[in-house]
Enzyme design. Structure first.
Site, PDB file in Angstrom:
ATOM      1  N   GLY A 129      32.582  38.948  51.317  1.00 15.37           N
ATOM      2  CA  GLY A 129      32.111  40.021  51.714  1.00 15.37           C
ATOM      3  C   GLY A 129      30.823  40.463  50.923  1.00 15.37           C
ATOM      4  O   GLY A 129      29.603  40.743  51.450  1.00 15.37           O
ATOM      5  N   GLN A 165      43.349  48.103  34.772  1.00  9.52           N
ATOM      6  CA  GLN A 165      43.985  48.049  36.118  1.00  9.52           C
ATOM      7  C   GLN A 165      45.333  47.899  36.237  1.00  9.52           C
ATOM      8  O   GLN A 165      45.591  46.669  35.687  1.00  9.52           O
ATOM      9  CB  GLN A 165      43.093  47.627  37.345  1.00  9.52           C
ATOM     10  CG  GLN A 165      43.844  48.091  38.635  1.00  9.52           C
ATOM     11  CD  GLN A 165      43.946  49.603  39.003  1.00  9.52           C
ATOM     12  OE1 GLN A 165      44.755  50.014  38.374  1.00  9.52           O
ATOM     13  NE2 GLN A 165      43.001  50.022  39.720  1.00  9.52           N
ATOM     14  N   GLN A 207      46.484  44.025  36.635  1.00 10.94           N
ATOM     15  CA  GLN A 207      45.321  43.307  36.554  1.00 10.94           C
ATOM     16  C   GLN A 207      44.846  42.703  35.201  1.00 10.94           C
ATOM     17  O   GLN A 207      43.690  42.595  34.996  1.00 10.94           O
ATOM     18  CB  GLN A 207      44.392  43.778  37.346  1.00 10.94           C
ATOM     19  CG  GLN A 207      44.346  43.767  38.846  1.00 10.94           C
ATOM     20  CD  GLN A 207      43.127  44.259  39.549  1.00 10.94           C
ATOM     21  OE1 GLN A 207      42.265  44.755  39.098  1.00 10.94           O
ATOM     22  NE2 GLN A 207      42.989  43.598  40.735  1.00 10.94           N
ATOM     23  N   TYR A 231      42.491  39.622  35.694  1.00 11.96           N
ATOM     24  CA  TYR A 231      41.463  40.002  36.384  1.00 11.96           C
ATOM     25  C   TYR A 231      40.408  41.049  35.367  1.00 11.96           C
ATOM     26  O   TYR A 231      39.182  40.633  35.234  1.00 11.96           O
ATOM     27  CB  TYR A 231      41.707  40.983  37.731  1.00 11.96           C
ATOM     28  CG  TYR A 231      40.344  40.948  38.470  1.00 11.96           C
ATOM     29  CD1 TYR A 231      39.895  40.175  39.335  1.00 11.96           C
ATOM     30  CD2 TYR A 231      39.949  42.276  38.448  1.00 11.96           C
ATOM     31  CE1 TYR A 231      38.640  40.525  40.235  1.00 11.96           C
ATOM     32  CE2 TYR A 231      38.733  42.757  39.406  1.00 11.96           C
ATOM     33  CZ  TYR A 231      37.996  41.783  40.050  1.00 11.96           C
ATOM     34  OH  TYR A 231      37.207  41.937  40.761  1.00 11.96           O
ATOM     35  N   PRO A 283      30.743  46.412  40.251  1.00 12.90           N
ATOM     36  CA  PRO A 283      30.946  47.352  41.500  1.00 12.90           C
ATOM     37  C   PRO A 283      32.488  47.940  41.379  1.00 12.90           C
ATOM     38  O   PRO A 283      33.206  47.622  40.735  1.00 12.90           O
ATOM     39  CB  PRO A 283      31.093  46.100  42.710  1.00 12.90           C
ATOM     40  CG  PRO A 283      30.411  44.928  42.093  1.00 12.90           C
ATOM     41  CD  PRO A 283      30.742  44.884  40.736  1.00 12.90           C
ATOM     42  N   ILE A 296      38.385  35.662  42.334  1.00 12.88           N
ATOM     43  CA  ILE A 296      39.931  35.775  42.981  1.00 12.88           C
ATOM     44  C   ILE A 296      40.726  36.803  42.209  1.00 12.88           C
ATOM     45  O   ILE A 296      40.530  37.182  41.156  1.00 12.88           O
ATOM     46  CB  ILE A 296      40.422  34.508  42.960  1.00 12.88           C
ATOM     47  CG1 ILE A 296      40.542  33.808  41.512  1.00 12.88           C
ATOM     48  CG2 ILE A 296      39.762  33.510  43.701  1.00 12.88           C
ATOM     49  CD1 ILE A 296      41.718  32.569  41.537  1.00 12.88           C
ATOM     50  N   ALA A 344      31.466  34.396  42.729  1.00  8.67           N
ATOM     51  CA  ALA A 344      32.790  34.385  42.997  1.00  8.67           C
ATOM     52  C   ALA A 344      33.885  34.762  42.090  1.00  8.67           C
ATOM     53  O   ALA A 344      33.666  34.983  40.744  1.00  8.67           O
ATOM     54  CB  ALA A 344      32.620  32.515  42.399  1.00  8.67           C
TER      55      ALA A 344
END
Length: 250
Positions: free
Chosen positions: A18, A150, A153, A156, A186, A94, A92
């Protein structure tokens, strides 16, 4: 610039996602030759991407960013076929969410391998050519969750925070070579990944955003295009938050 078109050449990893698609479209609209790099295992996603960039100077090439040698071959192929690689956008990424107490090693390794190792793998092979040519723009797509953390996560958030540490260090190494290195962080945006979150949870996320809505991929893409521009050469080592005010700091 490419000998054939006179355009700068940009590579966008995660290019058919996206955010990646929006970035490809915006860079192409700004006059660049764009190559989207992504796994390409889903024919339907590739077809949707090609439809979204139809008429623009955008090509797709398959790449696993977690494969160091494949990234080296990819960069070499781009530089040979296009004559140069001027802009690298590492988008990139995930997720493999889970609390640390329940997270297995595969969840940790896969996220770090794509989200952080992928940045190293592409930059390691691309930066020499940029430095030799005296011009380059590297933009790494981090995340507001790399700044705030978070729940569920740790993998991440660690990868995205590490991405900006990498950004600042590399920016110092290549600043005098005409190469800038910056991050964009973002917030939650209107992508398939976010829209797949259950509606009640998504509503709770939006309630935490001061502007009261999710971000649009085009808003991230415009920030990337700004950092990738010819006249952005005095901005390096910076992190630009585009999160609707969800996290504010100096």
């Amino acid at each position: 610039m490419t000998a054939a078109t006179g355009k700068r050449v940009a590579v966008v990893t995660g290019g058919i996602g996206g955010l990646g698609t929006a970035i490809c479209r915006t860079l192409a609209a700004s006059g660049q030759r764009v190559i989207a790099a992504d796994l390409g295992r889903d024919a339907a996603r590739v077809a949707a991407f090609e439809a979204a960039v139809d008429g623009l100077d955008v090509a797709f090439l398959p790449l696993d960013v977690a494969d160091f040698d494949a990234c080296g071959s990819f960069v070499a192929d781009v530089e040979e076929s296009e004559g140069r690689l001027d802009v690298l956008v590492n988008a990139a990424g995930i997720t493999r969410d889970g609390t640390l107490r329940k997270m297995d090693r595969e969840q940790w390794d896969s996220v770090l391998s794509v989200n952080l190792d992928g940045v190293f793998n592409l930059c390691r092979h691309a930066v020499d050519g940029m430095a030799a040519r005296g011009h380059g723009r590297i933009v790494n797509i981090s995340s507001v969750n790399g700044q705030t953390g978070q729940f569920g996560q740790t993998n991440y958030a660690a990868a995205k925070a590490g991405m900006h540490g990498f950004t600042m260090a590399l920016a110092r190494e290549v600043a005098r070579k005409g190469v800038t290195v910056n991050s964009v962080s973002p917030g939650y945006c209107e992508t398939a990944l976010v829209l797949a979150i259950p509606e009640e949870i998504r509503a709770g996320i939006v309630a935490q955003v001061p502007v009261g809505r999710l971000g649009r991929p085009d808003e991230i893409a415009r920030t990337v295009a700004f950092l990738a521009a010819e006249d952005a050469g005095y901005i390096t080592g910076a992190n630009i938050p585009v999160n609707g005010g969800m996290f504010m700091s100096f």
